[in-house]
Design an enzyme around this catalytic site. Sequence first.
Site, mmCIF file in Angstrom:
data_model
loop_
_atom_site.group_PDB
_atom_site.id
_atom_site.type_symbol
_atom_site.label_atom_id
_atom_site.label_comp_id
_atom_site.label_asym_id
_atom_site.label_seq_id
_atom_site.Cartn_x
_atom_site.Cartn_y
_atom_site.Cartn_z
ATOM 1 N N HIS A 1 0.819 -1.209 0.000
ATOM 2 C CA HIS A 1 0.000 0.000 0.000
ATOM 3 C C HIS A 1 0.854 1.261 0.000
ATOM 4 O O HIS A 1 0.644 2.163 -0.809
ATOM 5 C CB HIS A 1 -0.903 -0.058 1.240
ATOM 6 C CG HIS A 1 -1.925 1.015 1.340
ATOM 7 N ND1 HIS A 1 -2.923 1.188 0.401
ATOM 8 C CD2 HIS A 1 -2.121 1.976 2.292
ATOM 9 C CE1 HIS A 1 -3.695 2.205 0.782
ATOM 10 N NE2 HIS A 1 -3.227 2.702 1.908
ATOM 11 N N PHE A 2 1.837 1.331 0.899
ATOM 12 C CA PHE A 2 2.708 2.508 1.009
ATOM 13 C C PHE A 2 3.881 2.366 0.036
ATOM 14 O O PHE A 2 5.031 2.176 0.423
ATOM 15 C CB PHE A 2 3.202 2.669 2.449
ATOM 16 C CG PHE A 2 2.184 3.289 3.366
ATOM 17 C CD1 PHE A 2 2.099 4.664 3.514
ATOM 18 C CD2 PHE A 2 1.298 2.499 4.075
ATOM 19 C CE1 PHE A 2 1.165 5.239 4.360
ATOM 20 C CE2 PHE A 2 0.358 3.067 4.922
ATOM 21 C CZ PHE A 2 0.283 4.440 5.063
#
Length: 276
Positions: free
Chosen positions: A253-254
């Site tokens: 996600h990051f």
Amino acid sequence: MIAHRFVEVDGVRVFYRETGSADAPVLLLLHGFPSASHQFRGLLGALGDRYRMIAPDLPGFGRTETPEGFAFTFERLADITEGFVKELGLERFFVYGFDYGLPTALRLAGRLPERIAGLIAQNGNAYAEGLSEMAHGLLTATPDQIRPVLEPEGTRRQYLTGAADPDRIDPDSWLLDQHYLDLPGRKDIQVELALDYPSNVALYPTWQAWLRAHQPPTLVVWGTEDPFFLVPGARAYLRDLPDAELHLLPTGHFALEECLSEISALITRFIERTTS
């Protein structure tokens, strides 16, 4: 050199980071949950010599201060972001939307279409097919079901899940996020925003129609192992934006935490091509 400033917007004291020359192309960076503008620290350093880069803390996050009684909804986040843009006099800018930053960016684009030079969507969803089973679960979750996500292990997992090499993820990232989450009242704020997230899903058709009508230059960069927002959601942008550029990266996600150099290069090529 990165400057750290505050500006008053409708009773909200917005903290933001800024770097770059005043006459360079402007890139507005809108962060996601549960982070703040510090998530862009590497990108600011990598591209600050090329662009004027501005990264605010959204209300309820980081160092931004909100008055008592502030309603924490995505519409209000967009209200403050719109006021922020006008207060800083940003007449034309690229907007980078990640996670919560993407629905904020698309609300902003609908209000100020003439100011949007281009869109960068990084693991920011605007299509139903991009929502994972986990994301659907959060859309219908109760406050008691949301609160465990706000604890240290939940924050840590958001950074590490799907990372190709977890050793490359700086633990200070999630520890700083957790510091802000643990401030008085912040978890209640995050519950409010999570409960309002279905308002974003309800606007997906509106945003898709806006993209089709306006055809903004768009770069889509996606961590393929994101447990919340799936690759079909990234590919779906091409349905409405056939000229958009799509890049899938083997991370979670990051994505900036692990793929900063790759994303920096993609942004540079995208902006240079768009402004040439």
